[in-house]
Design a protein around this motif. Structure first.
Motif, short mmCIF file in Angstrom:
data_model
loop_
_atom_site.label_atom_id
_atom_site.label_comp_id
_atom_site.label_asym_id
_atom_site.label_seq_id
_atom_site.Cartn_x
_atom_site.Cartn_y
_atom_site.Cartn_z
N LEU A 90 0.86 -1.18 0.00
CA LEU A 90 0.00 0.00 0.00
C LEU A 90 0.90 1.23 0.00
O LEU A 90 1.79 1.36 0.84
CB LEU A 90 -0.88 0.00 1.25
CG LEU A 90 -1.82 1.19 1.42
CD1 LEU A 90 -2.85 1.25 0.30
CD2 LEU A 90 -2.51 1.12 2.78
N THR A 91 0.68 2.12 -0.98
CA THR A 91 1.49 3.32 -1.11
C THR A 91 0.56 4.53 -1.25
O THR A 91 -0.42 4.48 -1.99
CB THR A 91 2.40 3.24 -2.35
OG1 THR A 91 3.10 2.00 -2.33
CG2 THR A 91 3.41 4.37 -2.37
N VAL A 92 0.89 5.60 -0.54
CA VAL A 92 0.14 6.86 -0.60
C VAL A 92 1.12 7.96 -0.98
O VAL A 92 2.22 8.02 -0.47
CB VAL A 92 -0.51 7.19 0.77
CG1 VAL A 92 -1.25 8.52 0.70
CG2 VAL A 92 -1.44 6.07 1.22
N ALA A 120 -7.31 -8.07 1.23
CA ALA A 120 -6.28 -7.03 1.14
C ALA A 120 -6.91 -5.68 0.81
O ALA A 120 -6.50 -4.65 1.35
CB ALA A 120 -5.26 -7.40 0.08
N LYS A 121 -7.91 -5.68 -0.05
CA LYS A 121 -8.60 -4.44 -0.40
C LYS A 121 -9.26 -3.83 0.83
O LYS A 121 -9.17 -2.63 1.08
CB LYS A 121 -9.63 -4.70 -1.49
CG LYS A 121 -10.25 -3.48 -2.07
CD LYS A 121 -11.15 -3.84 -3.24
CE LYS A 121 -11.80 -2.60 -3.81
NZ LYS A 121 -12.62 -2.91 -4.98
N GLU A 137 3.93 0.72 2.76
CA GLU A 137 4.03 -0.41 3.67
C GLU A 137 3.53 -1.70 3.03
O GLU A 137 2.70 -1.68 2.13
CB GLU A 137 3.30 -0.14 4.97
CG GLU A 137 1.81 0.02 4.87
CD GLU A 137 1.18 0.33 6.22
OE1 GLU A 137 1.80 1.05 7.02
OE2 GLU A 137 0.08 -0.17 6.46
N THR A 138 4.07 -2.78 3.52
CA THR A 138 3.70 -4.11 3.08
C THR A 138 2.89 -4.78 4.17
O THR A 138 3.20 -4.63 5.36
CB THR A 138 4.97 -4.94 2.79
OG1 THR A 138 5.74 -4.25 1.80
CG2 THR A 138 4.63 -6.32 2.30
N PHE A 139 1.85 -5.51 3.76
CA PHE A 139 1.05 -6.26 4.73
C PHE A 139 0.62 -7.57 4.08
O PHE A 139 0.73 -7.72 2.86
CB PHE A 139 -0.17 -5.45 5.20
CG PHE A 139 -1.16 -5.11 4.11
CD1 PHE A 139 -2.24 -5.93 3.86
CD2 PHE A 139 -1.00 -3.97 3.33
CE1 PHE A 139 -3.15 -5.63 2.85
CE2 PHE A 139 -1.90 -3.65 2.34
CZ PHE A 139 -2.98 -4.49 2.09
N ARG A 184 -2.37 3.61 -3.98
CA ARG A 184 -2.50 2.36 -4.71
C ARG A 184 -2.19 1.20 -3.77
O ARG A 184 -1.41 1.34 -2.83
CB ARG A 184 -1.57 2.31 -5.92
CG ARG A 184 -0.11 2.25 -5.53
CD ARG A 184 0.79 2.18 -6.73
NE ARG A 184 2.19 2.20 -6.27
CZ ARG A 184 3.18 2.70 -6.96
NH1 ARG A 184 2.96 3.24 -8.14
NH2 ARG A 184 4.40 2.67 -6.48
N CYS A 185 -2.81 0.10 -4.06
CA CYS A 185 -2.50 -1.15 -3.37
C CYS A 185 -2.33 -2.20 -4.45
O CYS A 185 -3.20 -2.34 -5.33
CB CYS A 185 -3.61 -1.53 -2.40
SG CYS A 185 -3.23 -3.00 -1.41
#
Length: 61
Positions: free
Chosen positions: A6-8, A29-30, A19-21, A48-49
């Motif tokens: 996930l990036t902002v 995940a969404k 960050e990664t999850f 975006r994810c």
């Protein structure tokens, strides 16, 4: 479990969050990504994810 990113971004292009999850599915995940965006107040920022295969599952410009 699979890893998602996930990036902002700020309008200047600066990364505000990167960050990664892990999640069991793209749908999970969404949901996790949307919750994280809401919790951090980033819902209106460009974000975006992506899946491990680089498929977009969340995107806002």
């Amino acid at each position: 479990m699979r890893s998602y990113v996930l990036t902002v971004f700020e309008q200047t292009g600066e990364k505000l969050l990167d960050e990664t999850f892990t999640a069991a599915s793209d749908d999970e995940a969404k949901e996790i990504g949307q919750k994280r965006l809401t919790d951090e107040g980033y819902g209106d920022h460009t974000h975006r994810c992506v899946t491990p295969e680089a498929k977009l599952i969340l995107f806002h410009r």
